[in-house]
Design a protein around this motif. Structure first.
Motif, PDB file in Angstrom:
ATOM      1  N   ALA A  62     -46.368  32.887  12.437  1.00 27.19           N
ATOM      2  CA  ALA A  62     -46.760  33.796  13.513  1.00 27.19           C
ATOM      3  C   ALA A  62     -46.853  35.231  13.012  1.00 27.19           C
ATOM      4  CB  ALA A  62     -45.762  33.704  14.662  1.00 27.19           C
ATOM      5  N   LEU A  63     -45.896  35.655  12.205  1.00 23.77           N
ATOM      6  CA  LEU A  63     -45.919  37.024  11.680  1.00 23.77           C
ATOM      7  C   LEU A  63     -47.075  37.232  10.710  1.00 23.77           C
ATOM      8  CD1 LEU A  63     -42.093  37.664  11.114  1.00 23.77           C
ATOM      9  CD2 LEU A  63     -43.562  38.633  12.904  1.00 23.77           C
ATOM     10  N   ALA A  64     -47.535  36.155  10.083  1.00 26.74           N
ATOM     11  CA  ALA A  64     -48.685  36.246   9.178  1.00 26.74           C
ATOM     12  C   ALA A  64     -50.006  36.136   9.931  1.00 26.74           C
ATOM     13  CB  ALA A  64     -48.594  35.150   8.119  1.00 26.74           C
ATOM     14  N   GLY A  65     -49.939  35.918  11.241  1.00 32.22           N
ATOM     15  CA  GLY A  65     -51.153  35.834  12.044  1.00 32.22           C
ATOM     16  C   GLY A  65     -51.749  34.450  12.156  1.00 32.22           C
ATOM     17  N   ASP A  66     -51.072  33.434  11.619  1.00 35.38           N
ATOM     18  CA  ASP A  66     -51.577  32.067  11.677  1.00 35.38           C
ATOM     19  C   ASP A  66     -50.942  31.357  12.869  1.00 35.38           C
ATOM     20  OD1 ASP A  66     -52.437  29.490  11.295  1.00 35.38           O
ATOM     21  OD2 ASP A  66     -51.711  29.311   9.223  1.00 35.38           O
ATOM     22  N   PRO A  82     -38.576  19.902  19.290  1.00 38.72           N
ATOM     23  CA  PRO A  82     -38.905  20.841  18.212  1.00 38.72           C
ATOM     24  C   PRO A  82     -39.498  22.132  18.770  1.00 38.72           C
ATOM     25  CG  PRO A  82     -39.599  18.627  17.645  1.00 38.72           C
ATOM     26  CD  PRO A  82     -39.190  18.583  19.081  1.00 38.72           C
ATOM     27  N   HIS A  83     -39.083  23.237  18.213  1.00 39.29           N
ATOM     28  CA  HIS A  83     -39.470  24.530  18.775  1.00 39.29           C
ATOM     29  C   HIS A  83     -39.751  25.527  17.663  1.00 39.29           C
ATOM     30  CE1 HIS A  83     -35.085  24.400  18.260  1.00 39.29           C
ATOM     31  NE2 HIS A  83     -35.196  25.671  17.930  1.00 39.29           N
ATOM     32  N   GLY A  84     -40.422  26.609  18.043  1.00 38.99           N
ATOM     33  CA  GLY A  84     -40.790  27.609  17.064  1.00 38.99           C
ATOM     34  C   GLY A  84     -40.857  29.000  17.654  1.00 38.99           C
ATOM     35  N   HIS A  85     -41.880  29.766  17.239  1.00 35.19           N
ATOM     36  CA  HIS A  85     -41.906  31.192  17.553  1.00 35.19           C
ATOM     37  C   HIS A  85     -41.976  31.467  19.049  1.00 35.19           C
ATOM     38  CE1 HIS A  85     -46.275  31.949  18.560  1.00 35.19           C
ATOM     39  NE2 HIS A  85     -46.323  30.697  18.133  1.00 35.19           N
ATOM     40  N   ARG A  86     -42.628  30.612  19.817  1.00 34.38           N
ATOM     41  CA  ARG A  86     -42.748  30.876  21.258  1.00 34.38           C
ATOM     42  C   ARG A  86     -41.382  30.805  21.935  1.00 34.38           C
ATOM     43  NH1 ARG A  86     -47.143  27.321  20.509  1.00 34.38           N
ATOM     44  NH2 ARG A  86     -49.190  28.343  20.603  1.00 34.38           N
ATOM     45  N   GLU A  87     -40.632  29.757  21.640  1.00 34.12           N
ATOM     46  CA  GLU A  87     -39.317  29.597  22.263  1.00 34.12           C
ATOM     47  C   GLU A  87     -38.310  30.616  21.745  1.00 34.12           C
ATOM     48  OE1 GLU A  87     -41.470  25.714  22.468  1.00 34.12           O
ATOM     49  OE2 GLU A  87     -41.089  27.180  20.881  1.00 34.12           O
ATOM     50  N   ALA A 141     -34.626  30.688   3.700  1.00 31.60           N
ATOM     51  CA  ALA A 141     -35.829  29.895   3.976  1.00 31.60           C
ATOM     52  C   ALA A 141     -36.901  30.762   4.615  1.00 31.60           C
ATOM     53  CB  ALA A 141     -35.489  28.711   4.879  1.00 31.60           C
ATOM     54  N   ALA A 142     -36.503  31.660   5.519  1.00 31.47           N
ATOM     55  CA  ALA A 142     -37.465  32.585   6.127  1.00 31.47           C
ATOM     56  C   ALA A 142     -38.132  33.429   5.063  1.00 31.47           C
ATOM     57  CB  ALA A 142     -36.754  33.482   7.151  1.00 31.47           C
ATOM     58  N   SER A 173     -42.306  28.378  11.545  1.00 36.57           N
ATOM     59  CA  SER A 173     -43.155  28.799  12.651  1.00 36.57           C
ATOM     60  C   SER A 173     -43.179  30.315  12.790  1.00 36.57           C
ATOM     61  CB  SER A 173     -42.656  28.159  13.950  1.00 36.57           C
ATOM     62  OG  SER A 173     -43.377  28.638  15.064  1.00 36.57           O
ATOM     63  N   VAL A 174     -42.025  30.956  12.694  1.00 32.39           N
ATOM     64  CA  VAL A 174     -41.953  32.417  12.832  1.00 32.39           C
ATOM     65  C   VAL A 174     -42.726  33.112  11.724  1.00 32.39           C
ATOM     66  CG1 VAL A 174     -40.377  34.392  12.688  1.00 32.39           C
ATOM     67  CG2 VAL A 174     -39.798  32.438  14.143  1.00 32.39           C
TER      68      VAL A 174
END
Length: 468
Positions: free
Chosen positions: A395-399, A353-358, A22-23, A391-392
């Motif tokens: 974040a890696l794409a700059g969005d 729910p969590h994403g790149h920050r956590e 999925a990533a 989310s990750v």
């Protein structure tokens, strides 16, 4: 290496399982090149290892949206969204087609043996974040390779590191020497050789989660089969029996997960399994051809023929020794994520729910995702992993705006977790008669009160490979 040339490198994803693929799909959708490294010979190698187990999530909950978009042009047909597949179905009908759609971006027989920064061990600060990641790979033919990456997403899961039988977190004394009679996976009783191993035998099942429920339900079915006469389970629990022991039942928003707990409960009530509570295994001793479980304090159980240890999994961090990880000292999950998933906090089945920050670590652009991100915490769901990688990837794409949005609502279990026998009992909860929500009552012996009828569920009562 300049920042510009580093940006041209791929994002290496470790593991071609549900979260890893999925990533890769989300990165591809954003124009970021992924490279997926899978130690096994095919996609979903770990999932295939429990191909006989039925998930308690439906197809509609285990197909990632970005992956589905990537699959659409290939002629792939989505399975019935209301049906719960087996692990084998998931691998063959979704994970492998997705890996095939990613093509050369997925490499098999490629085991990651180390991750670091180019020219920088974990001690060195100077220009650290400007350096690309280096990933050491050992191929199936023994060849070694060093790859460079702009970022690393570790989605390698926890399947390779099951927790032991010992109540202290260490292997029970004798556990290794009794390996011929001790299994750490749910047995496949459709395999004639495996079925013969357990048919007519007395088997100890150690654990209190969905995998233990699955094993108890399977042994119950075997006991009722023509070739299974005399089959008996001894269910070993480190905690006492409470209203939440068997899960949420009809209150569970995943009906098959609730039905699974009720099937385990039926195994006890029908006499196919004896529950032993407050038992923390210290040793497994030989008694002729049988095994004897010994608890802390010297309590001994009657001999058994087989032992199935289903006490959870833990992350393999051995190949990340040069990466600066920020992990909770108890759960081995990212520090910011740990409070959200801590089973001691009685979250009543909900996970924020969590994403790149956590999921972030002191090592910039390195992420643990999927089952591995939960460390030793249970009850991970595939849809949680899909939200993580969405989310990750953003974040890696700059969005960062998209990366910071919450796009997930999880179903509740209808019950709470709890650390078990060492919890202080909640008198008010005990007065409610069912342990209440978030109460852990004093251990009490079986028999249990009669079970309610299991709820109707299209997915049956065998369960969970994606994570409880």
């Amino acid at each position: 290496m300049s920042a510009l040339s580093t940006a041209a490198l791929p994002v290496i994803v470790i593991g071609a399982g549900p979260a890893g693929l999925a990533a890769a799909a989300h990165l591809t959708a954003r124009g970021v090149a992924p490279l997926v490294l899978e130690a096994g010979p095919a996609a979903g190698a770990a999932v295939r290892a429990w191909s006989h187990v039925r998930l308690f999530s439906t197809w509609g909950e285990i197909v990632d949206p970005a992956a589905e978009k990537l699959l659409a042009p290939t002629g792939w047909t989505a399975p019935d969204p209301a049906v719960c597949p087996t692990g084998g179905d998931w691998a063959e009908r979704y994970l492998q087609p997705l890996a095939d759609a990613l093509g050369e971006r997925v490499r098999y027989g490629a085991r990651v043996t180390g991750v670091s920064r180019a020219g920088r061990d974990r001690i060195v600060d100077a220009e650290r974040e400007a350096q690309p990641f280096v990933v050491h790979v050992e191929h199936a033919d023994g060849r070694e390779e060093r790859l460079s990456a702009r970022a690393v997403i570790d989605a390698s899961g926890t399947w390779s590191a099951p927790s032991p039988a010992g109540g202290s977190g260490l292997p029970a004394l004798g556990e290794k020497s009794a390996a011929d009679r001790v299994a750490h996976r749910v047995p496949d009783l459709t395999d004639p050789a495996v079925r013969a191993r357990y048919a007519g035998k007395r088997t100890a099942v150690i654990g209190s989660g969905a995998s233990a429920f699955t094993a108890l339900a399977a042994l119950r079915d075997l006991a009722g089969a023509e070739d299974g006469g005399g089959t008996k389970a001894v269910w070993i629990l480190r905690r006492g029996i409470s209203g939440s022991t068997f899960g949420g039942g009809a209150a569970d928003q995943l009906p098959a997960r609730g039905a699974l707990g009720l099937a385990a409960k039926a195994a006890v009530e029908e006499g196919h399994a004896d529950a032993v509570t407050g038992f923390r295994t210290e040793a497994i001793e030989r008694d002729g051809d049988r095994l004897v479980l010994v608890a802390e304090g010297g309590r001994r159980l009657d001999p058994v023929d087989e032992v199935i240890v289903l006490t959870g999994f833990r992350p393999d961090l051995s190949f990340l020794s040069e990466i600066r990880l920020g992990l909770d000292d108890r759960l081995q999950a990212p520090v910011a994520l740990a409070p959200l998933i801590d089973p001691n906090q009685h979250s009543c089945g909900t996970v924020y729910p969590h994403g790149h920050r956590e999921l972030a670590h002191p090592e910039k652009d390195f992420y643990l995702v999927g089952m591995k991100s939960y460390g030793r915490a249970p009850t991970f769901l595939a849809m949680t992993g899909y939200e993580q990688v969405r989310s990750v990837a953003a974040a890696l794409a700059g969005d960062l705006a998209s990366a910071g949005r919450v796009e997930l609502t999880l179903p509740e279990t209808g019950v709470c977790g709890g650390s078990g026998l060492f919890d202080a009992p909640d008198p008010a909860a005990q007065e409610e008669g069912d342990g209440g929500c978030c109460g852990t009552p004093e251990p009490r012996p079986v028999p249990l009160v009669p079970a309610a009828a299991a709820p109707a569920a299209s997915c049956g009562t065998t369960a969970d490979g994606c994570g409880s």
